[in-house]
Design a protein around this motif. Sequence first.
Motif, mmCIF file in Angstrom:
data_model
loop_
_atom_site.group_PDB
_atom_site.id
_atom_site.type_symbol
_atom_site.label_atom_id
_atom_site.label_comp_id
_atom_site.label_asym_id
_atom_site.label_seq_id
_atom_site.Cartn_x
_atom_site.Cartn_y
_atom_site.Cartn_z
ATOM 1 N N LYS A 100 5.267 -25.035 2.129
ATOM 2 C CA LYS A 100 4.803 -26.112 1.420
ATOM 3 C C LYS A 100 3.689 -26.445 1.227
ATOM 4 O O LYS A 100 3.552 -26.855 0.133
ATOM 5 C CB LYS A 100 5.728 -27.499 2.840
ATOM 6 N N ALA A 101 2.822 -25.862 2.233
ATOM 7 C CA ALA A 101 1.227 -25.892 1.651
ATOM 8 C C ALA A 101 1.099 -25.028 0.517
ATOM 9 O O ALA A 101 -0.053 -25.419 -0.336
ATOM 10 C CB ALA A 101 0.597 -25.692 2.930
ATOM 11 N N ALA A 102 1.074 -24.174 0.849
ATOM 12 C CA ALA A 102 0.958 -22.667 -0.185
ATOM 13 C C ALA A 102 1.703 -23.308 -1.912
ATOM 14 O O ALA A 102 1.225 -22.633 -2.642
ATOM 15 C CB ALA A 102 0.896 -21.556 0.043
ATOM 16 N N GLY A 103 2.838 -24.302 -1.527
ATOM 17 C CA GLY A 103 3.391 -24.479 -2.574
ATOM 18 C C GLY A 103 3.058 -24.373 -3.711
ATOM 19 O O GLY A 103 2.861 -24.531 -4.945
ATOM 20 N N THR A 104 1.383 -25.214 -4.077
ATOM 21 C CA THR A 104 0.711 -25.674 -4.704
ATOM 22 C C THR A 104 -0.280 -24.469 -5.629
ATOM 23 O O THR A 104 -0.685 -24.981 -6.649
ATOM 24 C CB THR A 104 -0.695 -26.259 -4.071
ATOM 25 N N LEU A 105 -0.308 -23.397 -4.812
ATOM 26 C CA LEU A 105 -0.741 -22.381 -5.986
ATOM 27 C C LEU A 105 0.100 -21.705 -6.461
ATOM 28 O O LEU A 105 -0.021 -21.434 -7.534
ATOM 29 C CB LEU A 105 -1.190 -21.245 -4.889
ATOM 30 N N GLY A 106 1.621 -21.330 -5.783
ATOM 31 C CA GLY A 106 2.823 -21.220 -6.616
ATOM 32 C C GLY A 106 4.128 -20.521 -5.928
ATOM 33 O O GLY A 106 4.031 -21.454 -4.498
ATOM 34 N N ARG A 107 4.789 -19.434 -6.177
ATOM 35 C CA ARG A 107 5.709 -19.610 -5.234
ATOM 36 C C ARG A 107 5.856 -18.782 -4.731
ATOM 37 O O ARG A 107 5.550 -18.124 -4.076
ATOM 38 C CB ARG A 107 6.729 -18.402 -6.627
ATOM 39 N N THR A 108 6.037 -18.559 -3.406
ATOM 40 C CA THR A 108 6.525 -18.235 -2.094
ATOM 41 C C THR A 108 7.174 -17.109 -1.702
ATOM 42 O O THR A 108 8.607 -17.246 -2.256
ATOM 43 C CB THR A 108 5.730 -18.913 -0.810
ATOM 44 N N GLU A 109 7.097 -15.541 -0.816
ATOM 45 C CA GLU A 109 8.211 -15.041 -0.283
ATOM 46 C C GLU A 109 8.052 -14.890 1.155
ATOM 47 O O GLU A 109 7.182 -14.533 1.471
ATOM 48 C CB GLU A 109 8.395 -13.681 -1.506
#
Length: 191
Positions: free
Chosen positions: A39-48
């Motif tokens: 959720k927090a990293a979603g501001t930077l981009g897509r996550t895997e």
Amino acid sequence: MESEAEVDFGVTHRGQWSYSQAVGVGPLRFGMTVDEVVKAAGTLGRTEVGDCARDYPIFSPTWKIEVHRHGSASPPPAVAAYVSRAVGLFCIAVDAVQGPQIAFDGVPLVGRDLSELEREVIAYAEVMDVHVRYTPEGHAGPDDPGIIVRAQLVGQVLRSRPLFMVTRDGANTEWDSLPSDEYHVKGRSVA
């Protein structure tokens, strides 16, 4: 107009995150769960999210969350976050090319030519009357136990790829806590 530092280190294109020892980096806080990191990293981009190799049975299972920049066609993740079942988020690795810029007391740490970073860290240490911390691999960084400077080959130059860490379950130091995946970047051993 961009400052020289912004041009040299790509701050305007990468973004800039803050670092707080034993607390976290940018929007990521040590101890977060996998869902909180995503959720927090979603501001930077897509996550895997995937499993991290478990080379040592002393450590609890670990997940690796790769964060790729929005609109980036480049395969390397900007950030890799490692979450242990026992302690939560314990390591944040920042890519030398794609990652956000993070500074330690005004010294930019991401994507630097390693020899230039060493000179700047030594000059900082002399002015501030503090020590320089070297990794077992010989890379200089700030005297902060939560920062491990690794090398990433970019073209023909070794660039800084810092890891921001706290100790994980069963480890004595951050160096002992290094995730297995961080011994290899893009299939190559990292110096």
